[in-house]
Design a protein around this motif. Sequence first.
Motif, mmCIF file in Angstrom:
data_model
loop_
_atom_site.group_PDB
_atom_site.id
_atom_site.type_symbol
_atom_site.label_atom_id
_atom_site.label_comp_id
_atom_site.label_asym_id
_atom_site.label_seq_id
_atom_site.Cartn_x
_atom_site.Cartn_y
_atom_site.Cartn_z
ATOM 1 N N MET A 56 72.715 34.176 88.591
ATOM 2 C CA MET A 56 71.889 33.774 89.747
ATOM 3 C C MET A 56 72.609 32.578 90.223
ATOM 4 O O MET A 56 73.481 31.581 89.641
ATOM 5 C CB MET A 56 69.722 32.401 89.233
ATOM 6 C CG MET A 56 69.227 32.425 90.242
ATOM 7 S SD MET A 56 68.617 30.736 89.868
ATOM 8 C CE MET A 56 69.454 29.838 88.705
ATOM 9 N N LYS A 104 66.246 23.526 89.963
ATOM 10 C CA LYS A 104 67.950 23.458 90.071
ATOM 11 C C LYS A 104 67.878 23.082 91.628
ATOM 12 O O LYS A 104 68.319 22.576 92.611
ATOM 13 C CB LYS A 104 68.243 24.645 89.619
ATOM 14 C CG LYS A 104 68.200 24.383 88.378
ATOM 15 C CD LYS A 104 69.512 25.738 87.593
ATOM 16 C CE LYS A 104 69.328 25.599 86.312
ATOM 17 N NZ LYS A 104 69.214 27.403 85.415
ATOM 18 N N ASN A 153 58.176 36.898 89.319
ATOM 19 C CA ASN A 153 59.061 37.589 88.160
ATOM 20 C C ASN A 153 60.277 36.543 87.607
ATOM 21 O O ASN A 153 61.207 36.500 86.516
ATOM 22 C CB ASN A 153 59.715 38.478 88.480
ATOM 23 C CG ASN A 153 58.130 39.758 88.519
ATOM 24 O OD1 ASN A 153 57.706 39.602 87.838
ATOM 25 N ND2 ASN A 153 58.370 40.366 90.250
ATOM 26 N N TYR A 154 60.526 34.871 88.389
ATOM 27 C CA TYR A 154 62.209 34.469 88.116
ATOM 28 C C TYR A 154 60.594 32.664 87.728
ATOM 29 O O TYR A 154 61.822 32.143 87.593
ATOM 30 C CB TYR A 154 62.605 34.323 89.588
ATOM 31 C CG TYR A 154 63.475 35.367 89.621
ATOM 32 C CD1 TYR A 154 64.607 35.957 88.595
ATOM 33 C CD2 TYR A 154 62.235 37.161 90.245
ATOM 34 C CE1 TYR A 154 65.446 37.276 88.560
ATOM 35 C CE2 TYR A 154 63.356 37.856 90.175
ATOM 36 C CZ TYR A 154 64.709 37.861 90.102
ATOM 37 O OH TYR A 154 65.324 39.165 89.729
ATOM 38 N N ARG A 155 59.937 32.780 88.151
ATOM 39 C CA ARG A 155 59.052 31.862 87.549
ATOM 40 C C ARG A 155 59.754 31.293 85.676
ATOM 41 O O ARG A 155 60.010 31.698 85.032
ATOM 42 C CB ARG A 155 58.339 31.830 87.553
ATOM 43 C CG ARG A 155 57.420 31.447 89.710
ATOM 44 C CD ARG A 155 55.693 31.631 89.403
ATOM 45 N NE ARG A 155 55.933 31.884 90.605
ATOM 46 C CZ ARG A 155 54.423 31.755 91.196
ATOM 47 N NH1 ARG A 155 53.969 32.444 91.029
ATOM 48 N NH2 ARG A 155 54.966 32.295 93.122
ATOM 49 N N ARG A 156 59.554 30.035 86.064
ATOM 50 C CA ARG A 156 59.277 29.174 84.032
ATOM 51 C C ARG A 156 60.999 29.393 83.887
ATOM 52 O O ARG A 156 61.422 29.331 82.482
ATOM 53 C CB ARG A 156 58.682 30.059 83.302
ATOM 54 C CG ARG A 156 57.137 29.693 83.862
ATOM 55 C CD ARG A 156 56.501 29.166 82.602
ATOM 56 N NE ARG A 156 55.341 28.856 82.967
ATOM 57 C CZ ARG A 156 54.384 28.079 82.909
ATOM 58 N NH1 ARG A 156 55.281 27.074 82.887
ATOM 59 N NH2 ARG A 156 53.142 27.489 83.529
ATOM 60 N N GLN A 157 62.570 28.710 84.596
ATOM 61 C CA GLN A 157 63.247 29.378 84.676
ATOM 62 C C GLN A 157 64.282 28.826 84.758
ATOM 63 O O GLN A 157 64.934 28.201 85.076
ATOM 64 C CB GLN A 157 64.321 30.763 84.618
ATOM 65 C CG GLN A 157 63.348 32.089 84.289
ATOM 66 C CD GLN A 157 64.133 33.348 85.021
ATOM 67 O OE1 GLN A 157 65.247 33.201 85.362
ATOM 68 N NE2 GLN A 157 63.680 34.086 85.403
ATOM 69 N N ARG A 158 63.741 27.013 85.527
ATOM 70 C CA ARG A 158 63.847 25.452 85.699
ATOM 71 C C ARG A 158 64.447 25.935 87.494
ATOM 72 O O ARG A 158 65.315 25.989 87.601
ATOM 73 C CB ARG A 158 65.015 25.370 85.096
ATOM 74 C CG ARG A 158 63.748 24.280 84.140
ATOM 75 C CD ARG A 158 64.609 24.170 82.806
ATOM 76 N NE ARG A 158 64.453 22.555 82.951
ATOM 77 C CZ ARG A 158 63.287 21.862 81.808
ATOM 78 N NH1 ARG A 158 62.724 22.611 81.325
ATOM 79 N NH2 ARG A 158 62.993 20.088 82.183
ATOM 80 N N ILE A 159 64.797 27.171 88.105
ATOM 81 C CA ILE A 159 64.389 27.661 89.447
ATOM 82 C C ILE A 159 64.430 26.809 90.052
ATOM 83 O O ILE A 159 65.177 26.333 91.077
ATOM 84 C CB ILE A 159 64.292 29.054 89.786
ATOM 85 C CG1 ILE A 159 65.306 29.832 88.717
ATOM 86 C CG2 ILE A 159 65.282 29.079 90.563
ATOM 87 C CD1 ILE A 159 64.589 31.223 89.228
#
Length: 148
Positions: A1, A89, A80-86
């Motif tokens: 990513m 950042k 689908n990409y939540r809870r990954q600290r995106i």
Amino acid sequence: MEIELGRECDVDNWMQLVNKVKDSFPGLETKEALEEHRHTVLGFMRKGSAICARVNDQIVAALLFSREDSMLCFLAVDENYRRQRIAEKMVTCMLSLMNEKRDVAVTTYREGVPEGIAARAFYKRLGFVEGKLTEEFGSPVQELILKR
């Protein structure tokens, strides 16, 4: 990513994400509103005020901000990409591009509105505090402030 500034050539991918999350944002209900948002996004991109998270060629998160108003204007992450600290950042990236002496504002749903529970918790975790109650696109919202 990768987290990077959005470019005008990214607008179609950006809008694919917006179409996925539009039901969570007042003011994006109609085709006309989405077209207006597209023009807004292009303006932010031209000013270097659009940040995206990209996986391969897909934009999975998007953030718009205003240096002039010291404001986070739009933040969305594909479910689908939540809870990954995106999102965290991306906010960190945004803050590095803004005047470090000015407080930063964001508006989100008011307390008690189910659609705003996750967003409010996220902003508060980052240090934002509650500010004035207001309205955007006919929806009651609250300003949250990051004191700097």
